[in-house]
Design a protein around this motif. Structure first.
Motif, short mmCIF file in Angstrom:
data_model
loop_
_atom_site.label_atom_id
_atom_site.label_comp_id
_atom_site.label_asym_id
_atom_site.label_seq_id
_atom_site.Cartn_x
_atom_site.Cartn_y
_atom_site.Cartn_z
N PHE A 248 1.01 -0.33 -11.31
CA PHE A 248 0.38 -0.70 -10.03
C PHE A 248 0.12 -2.19 -9.98
O PHE A 248 0.48 -2.87 -9.02
N ASN B 14 2.20 14.30 -13.90
CA ASN B 14 1.09 14.80 -14.69
C ASN B 14 1.02 16.32 -14.65
O ASN B 14 0.80 16.97 -15.67
N LEU B 15 1.26 16.90 -13.47
CA LEU B 15 1.17 18.36 -13.37
C LEU B 15 2.37 19.02 -14.05
O LEU B 15 2.24 20.10 -14.61
N PHE C 47 -2.05 7.88 -16.47
CA PHE C 47 -2.73 7.10 -15.45
C PHE C 47 -3.08 5.68 -15.92
O PHE C 47 -3.21 4.78 -15.10
N VAL D 170 0.83 -1.20 0.00
CA VAL D 170 0.00 0.00 0.00
C VAL D 170 0.88 1.26 0.00
O VAL D 170 0.63 2.22 -0.74
N ILE E 158 0.97 11.87 -10.06
CA ILE E 158 0.26 13.16 -10.03
C ILE E 158 1.23 14.31 -10.28
O ILE E 158 0.95 15.23 -11.06
N ASN F 158 2.50 1.83 -3.41
CA ASN F 158 1.50 2.32 -4.35
C ASN F 158 1.18 3.78 -4.10
O ASN F 158 0.95 4.55 -5.03
N MET F 159 1.15 4.16 -2.82
CA MET F 159 0.86 5.55 -2.50
C MET F 159 1.95 6.47 -3.05
O MET F 159 1.66 7.53 -3.62
N PHE G 263 1.55 6.77 -6.72
CA PHE G 263 0.38 7.60 -6.99
C PHE G 263 0.76 9.08 -6.97
O PHE G 263 0.42 9.84 -7.88
N PHE G 264 1.51 9.49 -5.96
CA PHE G 264 1.92 10.89 -5.86
C PHE G 264 2.92 11.26 -6.95
O PHE G 264 2.86 12.36 -7.50
#
Lengths: 256, 366
Positions: free
Chosen positions: B182, B163-164, B175, B149, B160, B152-153, B156-157
């Motif tokens: 993932f 992407n920005l 994604f 977990v 993001i 994955n977190m 995930f960040f």
């Protein structure tokens, strides 16, 4: 035809194709859970006590998910009792923590959506947040309880004379097998939905402190943590209910 | 003795250290740049009855609070704060003695505004409780689940941030790739680099993609009637529609993996016990296992996706909106997401059974 009924039909078709009668029942459970969830919202908006609504509809949603999800009597009954116990323990945890965290209602990030709305509606959002937290974990509790009790039922069937102490140990072993994948179901289920929110935080350069104390972030993370805790608790609880059941059955047999 | 140490002393030590960290967050005010006030005195005014245009009755109360600044230039200084709360508390809250709040200070050191409650202790406490329970009951398996977990977190960040940095121009590509990474990482952590992992990974990818494709076709055919992307919350620079699909893809991924893992693991075990088992029998056993897991799993996701809309839906209903409009504006996206995920969960059953039976019997032929 609107898109939602059409997608519903697609789901029904694939469920029946793959699962036959069991598939149709699964679809029915989804439909019933939607109806109960919506009914719960309407009842709370009509000023019924959110706590009473949580308890009654919580039990109903658990029953629908479990009894329509599997047809083995031992598995479903054990899972049902265990999941109700877990729900009660969880409620005892959620009540103080939600008051402590005060994450009820809406945050600054919601202000666009709240424009033009009256917020003075006389319903305690603190209690609404408790209903929300309990409901969002019910599925996970039911699923974990069913997995554990199905595993244990199979063990009992293969070794009818198994000692209750050994069975308890086996329950934890089954739990260890499912905990990883169950955590992932919850992690992705919740974090998938957070994508927009997290892009918002990163985009608007929230500091770590702002982020960790943010009302909406904390409300969501608390829900994830409640779910994780309830799944962990479901493992020993289901095992315990199963051992009690076996114990009672054996006692009755001896009495005969 | 060493076994005893490993069994009890280590977990107890980790739980204790965690608890000390939770206590630590109680005294972390110096780490914050925003001024923090601990409330020492509360004087509540008289509740004033309020009736809105929908005849909802509520009560509003003014509070005068006194508190001590805990950090920054004016540390130790006592300040006065004002707050208004309502019985419903949708956008406000009642403050009590002992609570700590973030404030905005004016230049002369008087308080301008309460920004919000300090919630980090609560958060730390609940994280500690979850990790401790996991450690005590599940031991190493629990830690592995936690590791997965956490990794994955982080991913995930990273996604993001990436992407920005690219101004969301490759949003869906980023994604969708994230979803593949993932799945690969998570399954590798659970199963290791085995044939079983490959089968599960394949079933997850194919099941999810086919479900998305079928759903897209249905949505095209019906003209996306009744789906209100404008009701999507927290939209910044990514358009609501791609955001919705990315959220759906990621949201269903865990459940599809969960199910594929269960099916494939059981089928591999079955073959181990009966090496001569035929592909068809394996396929049917897979379907048998899958059909009893899929219903509960769809409900897990449905409740996660839709229970969340509870507060907003109540607000809509109390603001004189019809059931239909309340559903459309709050729940239509969550329900659509559940249905698409549901198709993925169901399709993964034959995919996992088929891939497992195919790969296992082929090896047998050699």
């Amino acid at each position: 035809m609107s898109t939602i009924p059409a997608l519903g039909l697609l789901l029904l078709v694939v469920m029946v194709l793959v699962g036959g009668k069991q598939g149709a029942l699964s679809f029915l459970s989804l439909l019933l859970n939607f109806i109960f969830l919506f009914a719960a919202i309407v009842l709370v908006s009509l000023h019924f006590s959110p706590m009473v609504v949580t308890l009654i509809f919580g039990v109903v949603i658990l029953a629908v998910t479990i009894f329509l999800g599997n047809d083995d009597e031992v598995t479903t009954q054990t899972a049902f009792f265990a999941s109700i116990l877990v729900m009660l323990v969880l409620l005892a945890l959620i009540l103080p923590v939600e008051h402590w965290a005060s994450v009820q209602g809406f945050g600054m990030e919601d202000s666009d959506d709240l424009e033009g709305m009256s917020l003075l509606i006389g319903i305690k959002f603190m209690q609404v947040s408790i209903v929300t937290a309990v409901f969002s974990t019910l599925g996970a509790i039911a699923e974990a309880a069913m997995a554990i009790s199905a595993g244990l039922a199979e063990i009992v069937q293969q070794q009818p004379k198994i000692a209750t102490k050994q069975l308890f140990y086996d329950g934890i072993t089954v739990g260890k097998q499912i905990i990883g994948t169950t955590f992932n179901t919850l992690f992705f289920g919740f974090f998938g939905g957070f994508l927009g929110l997290f892009i918002w935080y990163v985009d608007l350069h929230y500091s770590l402190g702002q982020f960790l104390n943010n009302k909406i972030f904390d409300a969501e993370i608390l829900m994830v943590l409640f779910s994780l805790i309830s799944v962990i608790l479901t493992v020993p609880m289901t095992t315990w209910v199963m051992t009690r059941r076996i114990h009672r059955v054996r006692k009755n047999k001896r009495a005969d | 003795m060493t076994k005893q140490v490993r069994r009890w002393v280590l977990p107890a030590g980790i739980i204790l250290i965690g608890f000390l960290l939770v206590i630590g967050t109680h005294f972390d005010q110096a780490l914050y740049k925003t001024p923090i006030v601990r409330i020492t005195k509360v004087a509540n005014g008289k509740p004033i009855k309020q009736v809105d245009q929908f005849k909802n009755v509520d009560h509003q109360t003014n509070q005068v609070l006194e508190g001590k600044l805990l950090n920054g230039r004016y540390q130790g200084k006592y300040v006065k704060l004002h707050n208004t709360y309502t019985t419903s508390g949708a956008y406000d809250q009642q403050y009590k003695v002992g609570q700590e709040v973030f404030v905005t200070l004016q230049k002369n050191g008087t308080v301008n505004l309460i920004q919000g409650l300090k919630r980090d202790v609560t958060l730390a406490f609940l994280v500690w409780l979850a990790v401790s329970l996991l450690f005590v009951i599940m031991r190493s398996s629990g830690m592995l689940a936690l590791l997965s977990v956490c990794l994955n977190m982080v991913l995930f960040f990273l996604a993001i941030t990436l992407n920005l940095m690219l101004h969301s121009s490759y949003f869906l590509l980023i994604f969708a790739s994230l979803a593949v990474i993932f799945a690969a990482l998570t399954l590798w952590l659970v199963l290791g680099p085995t044939r079983q992992m490959l089968v599960t990974f394949g079933a997850t990818l194919v099941g999810t993609s086919v479900a998305l494709l079928l759903s897209l076709i249905v949505m095209q055919l019906t003209g996306e009637k009744g789906i209100y992307y404008e009701s999507m919350q927290y939209v910044t620079q990514v358009a609501p529609r791609p955001l919705f699909f990315a959220e759906t893809l990621l949201g269903s991924l865990g459940a599809v993996m969960d199910e594929s893992t269960d099916i494939v693991a059981t089928l591999f075990q079955l073959r181990e016990e009966q090496p001569d088992i035929s592909g068809k029998t394996l396929f049917n056993s897979g379907r048998q296992i899958g059909r009893s897991i899929m219903g509960p799993l769809v409900n897990v996701l449905f409740l996660i996706f839709v229970a969340d809309t509870f507060p907003m839906a109540i607000l809509f209903l109390k603001n004189g909106n019809t059931w239909g409009y309340t559903f459309s504006m709050n729940m239509s996206l969550g329900v659509t997401q559940s249905l698409i995920s549901g198709v993925g969960i169901v399709l993964a059953v034959p995919m996992a059974s088929f891939l497992a039976s195919l790969l296992m019997t082929r090896r047998k032929a050699k």
